[in-house]
Scaffold this active site. Structure first.
Site, PDB file in Angstrom:
ATOM      1  N   ARG A 107      -5.853  -5.318   1.036  1.00  0.00           N
ATOM      2  CA  ARG A 107      -4.756  -4.636   0.147  1.00  0.00           C
ATOM      3  C   ARG A 107      -5.532  -3.883  -1.234  1.00  0.00           C
ATOM      4  O   ARG A 107      -5.116  -4.021  -2.527  1.00  0.00           O
ATOM      5  CB  ARG A 107      -3.717  -5.313  -0.438  1.00  0.00           C
ATOM      6  CG  ARG A 107      -2.885  -5.681   0.988  1.00  0.00           C
ATOM      7  CD  ARG A 107      -2.303  -4.624   1.728  1.00  0.00           C
ATOM      8  NE  ARG A 107      -1.581  -5.020   2.757  1.00  0.00           N
ATOM      9  CZ  ARG A 107      -2.154  -5.258   4.061  1.00  0.00           C
ATOM     10  NH1 ARG A 107      -3.377  -4.715   4.321  1.00  0.00           N
ATOM     11  NH2 ARG A 107      -1.276  -5.620   5.166  1.00  0.00           N
ATOM     12  N   SER A 135       6.887  -5.496   2.563  1.00  0.00           N
ATOM     13  CA  SER A 135       6.353  -6.999   1.954  1.00  0.00           C
ATOM     14  C   SER A 135       6.129  -7.030   0.526  1.00  0.00           C
ATOM     15  O   SER A 135       5.497  -6.246  -0.268  1.00  0.00           O
ATOM     16  CB  SER A 135       5.027  -7.325   2.597  1.00  0.00           C
ATOM     17  OG  SER A 135       4.985  -7.451   4.056  1.00  0.00           O
ATOM     18  N   GLU A 157       2.759  -7.643  -3.982  1.00  0.00           N
ATOM     19  CA  GLU A 157       2.117  -6.447  -3.473  1.00  0.00           C
ATOM     20  C   GLU A 157       2.896  -5.099  -3.994  1.00  0.00           C
ATOM     21  O   GLU A 157       2.011  -4.042  -3.906  1.00  0.00           O
ATOM     22  CB  GLU A 157       2.318  -6.620  -1.836  1.00  0.00           C
ATOM     23  CG  GLU A 157       1.539  -5.515  -1.071  1.00  0.00           C
ATOM     24  CD  GLU A 157       1.625  -5.853   0.269  1.00  0.00           C
ATOM     25  OE1 GLU A 157       1.765  -5.055   1.172  1.00  0.00           O
ATOM     26  OE2 GLU A 157       0.915  -6.824   0.787  1.00  0.00           O
TER      27      GLU A 157
END
Length: 303
Positions: A178, A228, A298
């Site tokens: 990420r 998410s 996130e």
């Protein structure tokens, strides 16, 4: 003079074929369906125009937010005193020879994966169900079910405030979980090249359907969300930690921890940004108190 008045004065003569919307509600442009009005919302006609608009904004000092599908954004209820640049028109895709595919940053991952399937090129099956655009996927090295963008990217064309438009090779992208060079350095993805593998189209379709089925079974796709909500802590899964702490179904206003998958915060109807932020903070506090692990969002929070 407010920046948006200066923008209005310069915009029309400089970009006559570029669409601009004033006080555009951002809940129309995020998968969370949350967000107040953006002062100015612009759709550039192509990558070159997008780069020119970014350079003008940099020169003038205008506040800018670049978005694609808005699938990983939580925008303030108060809106944005900013120039929002939407990359949806940067959606071209082509096979440039052999196993290479070139696509614009605004192309959705679903359309990109479907194009690869039709061309009988594998490697993007994991991306078919990710609800973002290619530009966002590059910036966060998006991934799922064992696949990630790092595995297929061979080059990225991007705009940087101090360099203009340039081409980056994989070694310059700094791709990890990420994370990419765009996590640490201000820049905007305009286009990407991917190297894929020849694969039977029926096999690709079968794998895509299997992954789609697994997503439908496990994820709350029937509700607006940003996917998410938290990054995966090393050695753990955020959803499992949240469920372990008894937070499944916990809600603040219209925001709720999904009862289907605790890793998702969902908008059950009418959720505000404030609701989601309060819920995120509560989850972080409870999980940290119970497990000693601090969950990191996130989702990108745009105040």
């Amino acid at each position: 003079m407010p920046w948006f008045d200066r923008f209005d004065a310069l915009f029309a003569p400089s970009f006559p074929d570029c669409q601009v919307l004033r006080e555009e509600p951002m809940d129309r442009h995020t998968t969370f369906r949350i967000g107040g009005p953006a002062r100015r919302f612009v759709r550039p006609a192509g990558a070159a125009q997008c780069g020119a608009l970014l350079s003008l904004a940099e020169e003038e000092g205008w506040p800018v937010l670049v978005i694609g599908n808005g699938s990983n954004l939580l925008v303030s209820d108060n809106g944005l005193d900013a120039l929002v640049i939407y990359t949806g028109s940067l959606d071209g895709v082509s096979r440039t020879g052999g196993r290479t595919v070139r696509a614009g940053a605004g192309l959705s991952l679903a359309r990109l994966a479907s194009f690869a399937r039709r061309e009988e090129l594998g490697g993007l099956e994991f991306a078919h169900g990710i609800p973002g655009s290619l530009g966002g996927a590059v910036c966060m090295n998006a991934g799922a079910y064992g696949g990630e963008m790092k595995q297929v990217l061979t080059a990225v064309t991007a705009w940087f405030p101090d360099e203009g438009i340039r081409r980056l090779v994989p070694e310059e992208l700094d791709l990890s979980y990420r994370h990419s060079v765009f996590s640490d350095k201000r820049g905007v993805v305009l286009e990407a090249e991917l190297l894929l593998e020849p694969r039977n189209g029926d096999e690709i379709a079968s794998l895509m359907e299997d992954l789609s089925r697994r997503r439908r079974e496990k994820q709350p796709l029937e509700y607006p969300s940003a996917g998410s909500t938290f990054k995966r802590p090393e050695g753990h899964f955020a959803g499992s930690l949240i469920e372990q702490c008894g937070l499944k179904g916990f809600r603040v206003g219209g925001a709720q921890v999904s009862e289907k998958h605790a890793g998702f915060v969902i908008n059950t109807g009418g959720a505000s940004c404030a609701d989601v932020l309060s819920l995120i903070a509560h989850i972080q506090d409870v999980v940290y108190r119970e497990t000693g692990i601090r969950l990191e969002p996130e989702v990108k929070i745009v105040p």
